[in-house]
Design a protein around this motif. Sequence first.
Motif, PDB file in Angstrom:
ATOM      1  N   TYR A 188       0.888  -1.040   0.043  1.00 49.35           N
ATOM      2  CA  TYR A 188       0.205   0.297  -0.417  1.00 49.35           C
ATOM      3  C   TYR A 188       0.613   0.875  -0.176  1.00 49.35           C
ATOM      4  N   SER A 189       0.749   1.971  -1.284  1.00 52.65           N
ATOM      5  CA  SER A 189       2.082   3.008  -1.488  1.00 52.65           C
ATOM      6  C   SER A 189       2.483   4.244  -0.221  1.00 52.65           C
ATOM      7  N   ILE A 190       0.238   4.373   0.194  1.00 52.49           N
ATOM      8  CA  ILE A 190       0.453   5.797   1.153  1.00 52.49           C
ATOM      9  C   ILE A 190       1.160   4.985   2.084  1.00 52.49           C
ATOM     10  N   TYR A 191       1.271   4.539   2.756  1.00 53.18           N
ATOM     11  CA  TYR A 191       1.910   4.312   3.835  1.00 53.18           C
ATOM     12  C   TYR A 191       3.215   4.127   3.504  1.00 53.18           C
ATOM     13  N   TYR A 192       3.929   4.175   2.506  1.00 56.78           N
ATOM     14  CA  TYR A 192       5.991   4.948   2.286  1.00 56.78           C
ATOM     15  C   TYR A 192       5.354   6.254   3.097  1.00 56.78           C
ATOM     16  N   VAL A 193       4.618   6.827   2.363  1.00 53.54           N
ATOM     17  CA  VAL A 193       4.389   7.778   2.643  1.00 53.54           C
ATOM     18  C   VAL A 193       4.463   8.553   4.485  1.00 53.54           C
ATOM     19  N   ILE A 194       3.457   7.887   4.843  1.00 53.97           N
ATOM     20  CA  ILE A 194       2.956   8.265   6.227  1.00 53.97           C
ATOM     21  C   ILE A 194       4.127   7.709   6.546  1.00 53.97           C
ATOM     22  N   GLY A 195       5.152   6.506   6.071  1.00 54.97           N
ATOM     23  CA  GLY A 195       6.410   6.741   7.105  1.00 54.97           C
ATOM     24  C   GLY A 195       7.739   7.380   7.156  1.00 54.97           C
ATOM     25  N   ASP A 196       7.555   7.372   6.342  1.00 53.54           N
ATOM     26  CA  ASP A 196       8.321   9.210   5.684  1.00 53.54           C
ATOM     27  C   ASP A 196       8.628  10.457   6.980  1.00 53.54           C
ATOM     28  N   ILE A 197       6.941  10.179   6.890  1.00 56.69           N
ATOM     29  CA  ILE A 197       6.720  11.532   7.675  1.00 56.69           C
ATOM     30  C   ILE A 197       6.536  11.308   9.280  1.00 56.69           C
ATOM     31  N   ILE A 198       6.387  10.081   9.657  1.00 54.77           N
ATOM     32  CA  ILE A 198       6.710   9.507  10.893  1.00 54.77           C
ATOM     33  C   ILE A 198       8.537  10.035  11.561  1.00 54.77           C
ATOM     34  N   VAL A 199       9.112   9.224  10.157  1.00 55.32           N
ATOM     35  CA  VAL A 199      10.262   9.448  10.658  1.00 55.32           C
ATOM     36  C   VAL A 199      11.760   9.955  10.821  1.00 55.32           C
ATOM     37  N   LEU A 200      10.763  11.974   9.852  1.00 57.00           N
ATOM     38  CA  LEU A 200      10.932  12.760  10.005  1.00 57.00           C
ATOM     39  C   LEU A 200      10.840  13.210  11.160  1.00 57.00           C
ATOM     40  N   VAL A 201       9.492  13.265  11.520  1.00 55.24           N
ATOM     41  CA  VAL A 201       9.362  13.549  12.754  1.00 55.24           C
ATOM     42  C   VAL A 201      10.444  13.324  14.663  1.00 55.24           C
ATOM     43  N   ALA A 202       9.806  11.815  13.998  1.00 53.22           N
ATOM     44  CA  ALA A 202      11.088  11.125  15.656  1.00 53.22           C
ATOM     45  C   ALA A 202      12.802  11.552  15.367  1.00 53.22           C
ATOM     46  N   TYR A 203      13.038  11.826  14.021  1.00 56.30           N
ATOM     47  CA  TYR A 203      14.421  12.625  13.543  1.00 56.30           C
ATOM     48  C   TYR A 203      14.353  14.093  15.308  1.00 56.30           C
ATOM     49  N   LEU A 204      13.497  14.307  13.923  1.00 52.93           N
ATOM     50  CA  LEU A 204      13.770  16.090  15.039  1.00 52.93           C
ATOM     51  C   LEU A 204      13.534  16.065  16.156  1.00 52.93           C
ATOM     52  N   LEU A 205      13.041  15.164  16.542  1.00 51.98           N
ATOM     53  CA  LEU A 205      12.696  15.196  18.542  1.00 51.98           C
ATOM     54  C   LEU A 205      13.265  14.780  18.992  1.00 51.98           C
ATOM     55  N   ILE A 206      14.842  13.998  18.202  1.00 51.34           N
ATOM     56  CA  ILE A 206      16.080  13.640  19.014  1.00 51.34           C
ATOM     57  C   ILE A 206      17.136  14.937  18.829  1.00 51.34           C
ATOM     58  N   LEU A 207      17.217  15.231  17.913  1.00 50.90           N
ATOM     59  CA  LEU A 207      17.509  16.668  17.480  1.00 50.90           C
ATOM     60  C   LEU A 207      17.526  17.875  18.519  1.00 50.90           C
ATOM     61  N   ILE A 208      16.091  17.954  18.772  1.00 44.40           N
ATOM     62  CA  ILE A 208      15.728  19.311  19.884  1.00 44.40           C
ATOM     63  C   ILE A 208      16.331  18.745  21.214  1.00 44.40           C
ATOM     64  N   ASN A 209      17.065  17.238  21.526  1.00 45.86           N
ATOM     65  CA  ASN A 209      16.546  16.768  22.843  1.00 45.86           C
ATOM     66  C   ASN A 209      17.347  16.479  22.847  1.00 45.86           C
ATOM     67  N   LEU A 210      18.377  16.682  21.958  1.00 49.72           N
ATOM     68  CA  LEU A 210      19.927  17.126  21.891  1.00 49.72           C
ATOM     69  C   LEU A 210      20.768  18.472  22.264  1.00 49.72           C
ATOM     70  N   ILE A 211      19.766  18.871  21.430  1.00 52.46           N
ATOM     71  CA  ILE A 211      20.018  21.080  21.439  1.00 52.46           C
ATOM     72  C   ILE A 211      20.080  20.971  22.992  1.00 52.46           C
ATOM     73  N   ILE A 212      18.665  21.045  23.729  1.00 55.14           N
ATOM     74  CA  ILE A 212      17.922  21.072  24.551  1.00 55.14           C
ATOM     75  C   ILE A 212      19.119  20.779  26.111  1.00 55.14           C
ATOM     76  N   ILE A 213      19.792  19.315  25.604  1.00 54.14           N
ATOM     77  CA  ILE A 213      21.000  18.858  26.405  1.00 54.14           C
ATOM     78  C   ILE A 213      22.434  19.886  26.993  1.00 54.14           C
ATOM     79  N   ILE A 214      22.546  20.072  25.429  1.00 56.48           N
ATOM     80  CA  ILE A 214      23.330  20.881  25.330  1.00 56.48           C
ATOM     81  C   ILE A 214      23.589  22.341  25.980  1.00 56.48           C
ATOM     82  N   GLY A 215      22.017  22.851  25.437  1.00 60.84           N
ATOM     83  CA  GLY A 215      22.052  24.038  26.197  1.00 60.84           C
ATOM     84  C   GLY A 215      22.214  24.173  27.561  1.00 60.84           C
ATOM     85  N   LYS A 216      21.937  22.531  28.140  1.00 61.12           N
ATOM     86  CA  LYS A 216      21.792  22.761  29.980  1.00 61.12           C
ATOM     87  C   LYS A 216      23.416  22.508  30.294  1.00 61.12           C
ATOM     88  N   LYS A 217      24.423  22.273  29.731  1.00 56.12           N
ATOM     89  CA  LYS A 217      25.537  22.507  29.761  1.00 56.12           C
ATOM     90  C   LYS A 217      26.228  23.693  30.066  1.00 56.12           C
TER      91      LYS A 217
END
Length: 217
Positions: A188-217
């Motif tokens: 089901y091709s539409i799920y491929y699009v949904i999967g990519d969007i979810i991955v993008l959100v996940a990576y951005l959350l990890i990046l935001i988390n590390l930025i917050i950690i660096i900001g507190k150092k």
Amino acid sequence: MVYVIPEWFFGYDIALNLLFGIITLIVSLYAFKVYKLSSLKQSKLFGLSFSFISISYFIQSFLTIILLSRLHVNKIISLASFTTWYNLALSLHILLFILGLVTLVYMTLNVNSKKIFSMILLLSLSTFLFTNDALHLFHFISAIVLVFIFYHYMLNLLNKKSLKNLLVTSSFGLIFISRIIFMVAVDYSIYYVIGDIIVLVAYLLILINLIIIIGKK
């Protein structure tokens, strides 16, 4: 085995893979920066894991671009040539991505043993020798590995409720969900699009988390 990617999404897919490569590269650089500030082994391994994942996206993207450029120049490309390029891009992506995930699992075990790391890696990769359905197996193994990573961060969140623990736990939960969706996306091709969007959100959350950690150092 290939995805049935919606025709309108094909160019966006390549752009997203490049974006994933850039984001995961930034994540790895931030993780190494945290390591320099704290000397925590886990931060170093986190950085190494995302370095492998980043390279996996870049290699897949560049080889796909090369394949498309050959199609543009030659107009017609043999099925054998197309298959060779596709399999090369997929194999390198799988190898490096699994290496990144195994490094993350090794980090969660909090041990110092090259034998354990090698054993987990070999067990993860050896299964590909016995299948012709590498893509589906890749997502299945990734999902299993991600369950352990998610469980590790969930325990951290339950033991210490904080924004950074919530962000990183949510991100790996989303990546796990994306793996399940990608297994369905083959049909089901539409799920491929949904999967990519979810991955993008996940990576951005990890990046935001590390930025917050660096900001507190």
